[in-house]
Design an enzyme around this catalytic site. Structure first.
Site, mmCIF file in Angstrom:
data_model
loop_
_atom_site.group_PDB
_atom_site.id
_atom_site.type_symbol
_atom_site.label_atom_id
_atom_site.label_comp_id
_atom_site.label_asym_id
_atom_site.label_seq_id
_atom_site.Cartn_x
_atom_site.Cartn_y
_atom_site.Cartn_z
ATOM 1 N N PHE A 92 0.723 -1.276 -0.010
ATOM 2 C CA PHE A 92 -0.025 0.032 0.109
ATOM 3 C C PHE A 92 0.804 1.232 -0.104
ATOM 4 O O PHE A 92 0.426 2.359 -0.535
ATOM 5 C CB PHE A 92 -0.840 -0.030 1.190
ATOM 6 C CG PHE A 92 -0.291 0.437 2.734
ATOM 7 C CD1 PHE A 92 -0.078 1.839 2.864
ATOM 8 C CD2 PHE A 92 0.252 -0.428 3.477
ATOM 9 C CE1 PHE A 92 0.725 2.172 3.876
ATOM 10 C CE2 PHE A 92 1.010 -0.027 4.446
ATOM 11 C CZ PHE A 92 0.952 1.233 4.830
ATOM 12 N N SER A 130 5.268 -7.014 3.657
ATOM 13 C CA SER A 130 5.908 -7.057 4.809
ATOM 14 C C SER A 130 6.768 -8.498 4.851
ATOM 15 O O SER A 130 6.376 -9.291 4.066
ATOM 16 C CB SER A 130 4.744 -7.252 6.070
ATOM 17 O OG SER A 130 3.798 -8.464 5.574
ATOM 18 N N CYS A 188 9.578 1.837 3.320
ATOM 19 C CA CYS A 188 10.462 0.848 3.568
ATOM 20 C C CYS A 188 11.829 1.309 3.795
ATOM 21 O O CYS A 188 12.477 0.550 4.598
ATOM 22 C CB CYS A 188 10.321 -0.217 2.516
ATOM 23 S SG CYS A 188 10.717 0.255 1.063
#
Ligand code: NAD
Length: 508
Positions: free
Chosen positions: A168, A245, A300
């Site tokens: 996302f 993830s 990230c």
């Protein structure tokens, strides 16, 4: 109804307006409504308003995408690379022309600021540009006379159907780490974007529709786990690119591998920055503040732990707390806002609870962003910048990805102690150093176990012509996304050894 996207009678409008509440899939060159029984709300994280509904596509939808991509492959593969890149030149033009529309859609569904939304599209466009170099980059190599009269040639060929599953946090950029390279090298492609932010790719595929790609070369299937599992299991899918993830990255890598597919899976992160006493503290503060709190900490490559060395402790602690406290938090479409909300209510609750965990583990909350109230946006998922001081190095939180606007401070006596702390992290996505010493910078670059290194850089995001190189639990696979690695990933090597003996050859 909120603003979003649409085409009016085949023409791309400059200011997008929503006409569609149920997001469609794009399969075999057509927009089709999913047969899904379950539909999720796509929610604006700043306002709480529902923007559209996204289908959790079912087996029928996915089957149609497989067939479409597989049927398109033989002809697309035979299309000369020079011709395969022409649609990408067109795509670049359209992405440039609609960068404001895309930025606005990203802000609406993801929450980051309009400037951040546009910036990620800039990175997406770079990848399209690099993939336009495929006729050069996809070349193999050869050597005459590997033995007398025998020549050897290495040829690169596309794989077939490739798929990408994306997260996302960069709805516009991350799909473009894969799509342009996959199709320019002659593969056909299926994208499954994050079900939380499907609108950006909905619009990008409208642009792709205007690029004269043969039907079936690019396909968009919205959904969740069922679509992912179908991609992982279908024998026609040869390559899987995943970003998300760590637990899901591990799962995708294992299942793709068990089914004989090649896979590149980028996982979660816990990124560190070391601040040495000889750093330019003003510059370090500004850059680290942007890294930790930009995109509400949902990058990230966001710095999550700052390790101060020696005398840097006090000055950095004071300056970063001051900088973080002064950031303007609000809706990303409002003028002057520097930080938006986190993606969902659950995410807000999780981030707030992890701040509590840090506190229980012994950290001091220097700046507390919990229970943020933003006037006019009471339903938004806002967490304000938070700073946890003196987080114990052996605490659970020190190794837990928070993915929110929380910066933890840790102290070390010297650079060796700081690097040793980083070595214990399960993640290796990014590590940064702030210093004015070349020797310290070299030591850091040489020793630290992370794939993306920043020296006086807060977000060491590789340009499109370099690989995005996570390590440890931040990456499962061998070759990475972007640049030359992408060519490696999306092609198979074929070696031809040939002899044309003189006595057998005709005289011309
Ligand atoms: P996520 O893992 O929840 O979702 C990623 C994708 O996997 C989505 O498309 C989702 O639909 C799918 N998915 C979710 N659960 C699944 C399941 N049980 N089975 C199969 N598929 C499933 O990640 P997210 O919350 O969308 O994104 C945030 C995460 O992504 C963070 O951990 C962040 O660090 C990471 N990330 C990593 C990079 C990188 O380059 N390493 C880049 C961006 C984001």
């Amino acid at each position: 109804m909120a603003q979003a996207l649409s085409l009016a009678k085949g023409k791309i409008m400059n200011t997008a307006v929503i006409t569609e509440t149920k997001i469609q899939n794009y399969v075999n060159g057509k927009w089709t409504e999913s047969n899904a029984r379950e539909w999720l709300d796509v929610v604006n994280p700043a306002t709480g308003e529902t923007l559209a509904k996204v289908p959790l596509s079912d087996a029928g939808d996915i089957g149609a995408a497989f067939e479409s991509a597989a049927a398109a492959f033989p002809d697309w593969r035979r299309t000369p690379p020079e011709d395969r890149i022409q649609p990408l030149f067109k795509l670049k033009q359209l992405l440039e022309r609609h960068i404001d529309d895309l930025g606005r859609i990203i802000t609406q569904e993801n929450g980051k600021t309009f400037a951040e939304g546009k910036a990620e599209m800039r990175r997406a466009i770079e990848n399209v540009e690099v993939a336009c170099g495929i006729p050069m980059m996809m070349q193999g190599y050869n050597l005459e006379d590997v033995a007398r009269g025998i020549d050897e040639i290495m040829i690169r060929q596309p794989l077939g159907v490739a798929a990408a599953i994306t997260p996302f946090n960069f709805p516009g950029m991350i799909p473009f780490w894969f799509l342009p390279y996959a199709i320019a090298t002659g593969n056909t492609f299926i994208l499954k974007p994050s079900e939380r932010v499907p609108l950006t790719m909905r619009f990008a595929f409208e642009l792709l529709e205007h690029c004269r790609l043969p039907k079936g070369v690019v396909n968009l299937v919205n959904g969740g786990k069922a679509v992912v599992d179908a991609l992982l299991d279908h024998p026609k899918v040869r390559a899987i690119s995943f970003v998300g993830s760590t637990p899901i990255a591990k799962y995708v890598y294992a299942r793709a591998g068990a089914n004989g597919k090649r896979a590149q899976c980028q996982g979660g992160a816990k990124n560190h920055v070391i601040v040495l006493p000889d750093a330019d503290m003003q510059m370090a503060t500004q850059i680290i503040s942007d890294s930790a709190f930009g995109c509400a900490g949902q990058r990230c490559l966001a710095v999550s732990v700052a390790v101060t060395v020696g005398d840097a402790q006090k000055s950095f602690r004071d300056s970063i707390t001051d900088a973080a406290a002064n950031l303007r938090v609000g809706s990303g479409l409002d003028e002057g806002v520097q930080m938006g909300p986190v993606i969902t209510r659950d995410s807000k609750a999780r981030v707030q609870s992890l701040i509590g965990v840090g506190e229980k583990e012994g950290a001091k909350v220097l700046l507390d962003g919990r229970n943020a109230k933003i006037p006019k946006y009471e339903s938004g998922n806002f967490v304000k910048p938070t700073i946890l001081d003196n987080l114990p190095k052996d605490s659970e939180l020190a190794n837990t990805e928070i993915f929110g606007p929380v910066l933890s401070l840790v102290h070390a006596n010297d650079i060796d102690e700081a690097i040793d702390f980083l070595a214990h992290s399960p993640f290796g996505n990014q590590a940064s150093l702030f210093t004015s010493s070349g020797a310290a910078a070299r030591k850091f670059r040489y020793e630290v176990q992370a794939g993306n290194i920043g020296i006086n850089i807060g977000v060491a995001a590789p340009m499109a012509y370099f690989p995005f190189s996570g390590w440890k639990d931040s990456f499962f696979g061998v070759v990475h996304g972007q640049g030359r690695d992408a060519i490696e990933f999306y092609t198979d090597k074929k070696v031809v050894v040939e002899r044309w003996a003189k006595e057998h050859s005709r005289k011309f």
